[in-house]
Design an enzyme around this catalytic site. Structure first.
Site, PDB file in Angstrom:
ATOM      1  N   TYR A   1      51.706 110.407 118.219  1.00  0.00           N
ATOM      2  CA  TYR A   1      52.949 109.796 118.718  1.00  0.00           C
ATOM      3  C   TYR A   1      53.911 109.443 117.584  1.00  0.00           C
ATOM      4  O   TYR A   1      54.540 108.387 117.592  1.00  0.00           O
ATOM      5  CB  TYR A   1      52.652 108.552 119.580  1.00  0.00           C
ATOM      6  CG  TYR A   1      51.435 108.663 120.449  1.00  0.00           C
ATOM      7  CD1 TYR A   1      51.181 109.826 121.193  1.00  0.00           C
ATOM      8  CD2 TYR A   1      50.527 107.628 120.553  1.00  0.00           C
ATOM      9  CE1 TYR A   1      50.053 109.934 122.001  1.00  0.00           C
ATOM     10  CE2 TYR A   1      49.392 107.725 121.362  1.00  0.00           C
ATOM     11  CZ  TYR A   1      49.154 108.888 122.078  1.00  0.00           C
ATOM     12  OH  TYR A   1      48.035 108.997 122.869  1.00  0.00           O
ATOM     13  N   HIS A   2      54.045 110.369 116.624  1.00  0.00           N
ATOM     14  CA  HIS A   2      54.910 110.143 115.465  1.00  0.00           C
ATOM     15  C   HIS A   2      55.950 111.255 115.325  1.00  0.00           C
ATOM     16  O   HIS A   2      56.053 111.882 114.271  1.00  0.00           O
ATOM     17  CB  HIS A   2      54.070 110.092 114.184  1.00  0.00           C
ATOM     18  CG  HIS A   2      53.087 108.973 114.122  1.00  0.00           C
ATOM     19  ND1 HIS A   2      52.005 108.972 113.274  1.00  0.00           N
ATOM     20  CD2 HIS A   2      53.020 107.805 114.804  1.00  0.00           C
ATOM     21  CE1 HIS A   2      51.310 107.855 113.434  1.00  0.00           C
ATOM     22  NE2 HIS A   2      51.917 107.130 114.357  1.00  0.00           N
ATOM     23  N   PRO A   3      56.767 111.521 116.332  1.00  0.00           N
ATOM     24  CA  PRO A   3      57.737 112.612 116.206  1.00  0.00           C
ATOM     25  C   PRO A   3      58.863 112.256 115.242  1.00  0.00           C
ATOM     26  O   PRO A   3      59.384 111.136 115.250  1.00  0.00           O
ATOM     27  CB  PRO A   3      58.269 112.769 117.630  1.00  0.00           C
ATOM     28  CG  PRO A   3      58.150 111.388 118.220  1.00  0.00           C
ATOM     29  CD  PRO A   3      56.879 110.838 117.641  1.00  0.00           C
TER      30      PRO A   3
END
Length: 526
Positions: free
Chosen positions: A455-457
């Site tokens: 969840y690190h775009p």
């Protein structure tokens, strides 16, 4: 009419609003698509996974991922005041100094940014060369410290890895407990830290539950935004600038809906082209995570966190299992000799995490795994429709570059080695959906079948490609982007702390305040 309209009340937007309105002569309106952050599980750290796919989550998925056997991957993103800082696992990691220096953008090296990291911090370890105090953002040591997390650290030591009690200190390599964005055992989000304390300011307006549909561009200049709330069209005008702080998925989506993006795609959707900018939405990066899960008989996992005694401890002391952020401990490892910095981050959580955290835990378990810190694969965000309420089309292209899969296999071997040590033996009784074997073929197949997002775009409006070094959208006046999308390459670690530092610096760029002086990092380099 306001001086500045900020689209997105998330990590960057809250920081910008708080800093810009320190000047009483400046008016700011924050436009947030989601509701206020009143849901109890936002503020109880152990409750964050219960927020997935609820009304405070954009609830995105990737499109079919070619490198993951066509699977779609769950991508939670905060649709609430505080943004993803209101629903994440609260890990406070800045990244490696090499990350920022590699951006090659003037004013964005690690020495340039360290002062902004420190300015935001209120670290309960006290002030030092590496930590700040007195800032809005609570940073504290983990108060849960499940026995499984402690055993994991002992297992890493048994496997020959060094200990590290400060991943934001002199060196990143090694294993230890993460510091977390908490204050007195409760979540310290960008909203609770930066925005709530200043909402009384007469020059600050918050418009919640208002989803922006497009940026108004008139005569080559951004002049405001158009959004909808309860079926009503609402226009918010900006005298000076519109600032997109909507994240690595939504900021490029908004640019494209506003006619700023690849002309061929916009034309196919009958969106009038304001600026042909084919790089909008490109360069998407993420940390792919390959987890291992083991079940056991010991009733100490987060399944027991809701016991009455734990609730009492949390309410009265701000301690205990309900303060757990999930991945309490981890480590940074170089999987090949000769690497200049770690290429893998290990994480462990005292709970079963299956199906990207969407499956309810069915047994007491420990989850451990590694995320790939320096991926070479690149994805993209595009539009599938001209309807602003349609979700963007997201393809991360995990493992499109074969070197990333090679790294995943090396990381899996390390994870299996750690899991096989004596300190973890009580908690690894039964492997849950394990690899078929430790052969190269089976580990590759396992990675493709089980990889999920961390969840690190980042990267979809990158500096030097879509925005300049002052985060201004090149080719349009009065428009900036300030969020994770401006990172040219992803940082080695959880991305929330860097986003807050980016916003701290952006506030000075926007207001015209002198940049904080660069701080030497000789100790870090050593």
């Amino acid at each position: 009419m306001y001086d500045y309209v900020i689209v997105g009340g998330g990590s960057a937007g809250c920081v910008l609003a708080a800093r810009l309105t320190e000047d009483p002569d400046v008016t700011v309106c924050v436009v947030e698509a989601g509701p206020l952050d009143t849901v109890e599980n936002i503020h109880v750290p152990a409750g964050f996974a219960k927020l997935f796919r609820t009304g405070v989550d954009w609830d995105y998925d990737t499109h079919d991922e070619p490198g993951l056997n066509g699977r779609r991957v769950f991508l939670p993103q905060g649709r609430v005041l505080g943004g993803t800082s209101s629903i994440n696992s609260m890990i406070y990691v800045r990244g490696n100094p090499l990350d920022f220096d590699a951006w090659g953008q003037p004013g964005w090296g690690f020495d340039d940014l360290l002062g902004y990291f420190l300015r935001s911090e209120d670290n309960d370890r006290g002030e030092s060369a590496f930590h700040g105090v007195g800032g809005p953002l609570g940073v504290s040591d983990n108060r849960a410290r499940n026995p499984m997390s402690t055993a994991f650290l002992a297992a890493a030591a048994a496997a020959g890895f060094a200990a590290n009690d400060d991943f934001n200190g002199p060196a990143q390599d090694g294993f230890g407990y993460f510091q977390v964005n908490q204050r007195d055992g409760r979540r310290s989000s960008a909203a609770t830290a930066f925005l709530h304390p200043v909402l009384h300011r007469p020059n600050l307006t918050l418009e919640a539950n208002l989803q922006t549909h497009r940026v108004l561009v008139e005569g080559g200049r951004a002049t405001g935004v158009v959004g909808f709330r309860a079926g009503e069209e609402i226009t918010v005008r900006a005298e000076r600038e519109v600032v997109l702080a909507a994240g690595a998925y939504n900021s490029p989506q908004l640019l494209m809906l506003s006619g700023i993006g690849p002309a061929a795609m916009l034309g196919a959707l009958n969106i009038p082209v304001v600026l042909d900018q084919p790089l909008v939405g490109q360069n998407l990066q993420d940390h792919a995570l390959v987890p291992l899960v083991y079940t056991h008989r010991h009733p100490i996992s987060m399944l027991a966190a809701g016991a009455p005694e734990s609730v009492h401890q949390f309410v009265t002391e701000g301690r205990g299992p309900l303060t757990s952020n999930g991945p309490e401990a981890g480590g940074f490892v170089r999987t090949l000799s000769g690497l200049p910095a770690p290429d893998v981050e290990f994480l462990t959580a005292p709970v079963m995490i299956a199906d990207s955290g969407l499956a309810a835990p069915t047994a007491h378990a420990i989850t451990l795994g590694a995320s790939l810190l320096t991926p070479l694969s690149r994805g993209h965000v595009s539009l599938g429709s001209d309807d602003p309420t349609a979700k963007p089309r997201i393809v991360h292209n995990y493992y499109a570059d074969p070197a990333d899969l090679d790294t995943a296999v090396r990381a899996l071997r390390i994870a299996l080695e750690i899991a096989g040590t004596a300190p973890l033996e009580p908690y690894t009784e039964t492997a849950f959906r394990p690899p078929a074997s430790t052969s190269e073929e089976d580990l590759r197949a396992y990675a493709r079948a089980r990889t999920q997002s961390t969840y690190h775009p980042v990267g979809t409006c990158a500096m030097g490609q879509v925005v300049d070094a002052e985060l201004r959208v090149m080719g349009v006046e009065g428009l900036r982007v300030v969020d994770a999308s401006v990172m040219p390459t992803i940082t080695r670690g959880n991305t929330n702390a860097p986003v807050i530092a980016i916003a701290e610096k952006a506030a000075d760029l926007i207001s015209g305040a002198p940049a904080l002086p660069a701080r030497g990092t000789e100790a870090l380099a050593a």
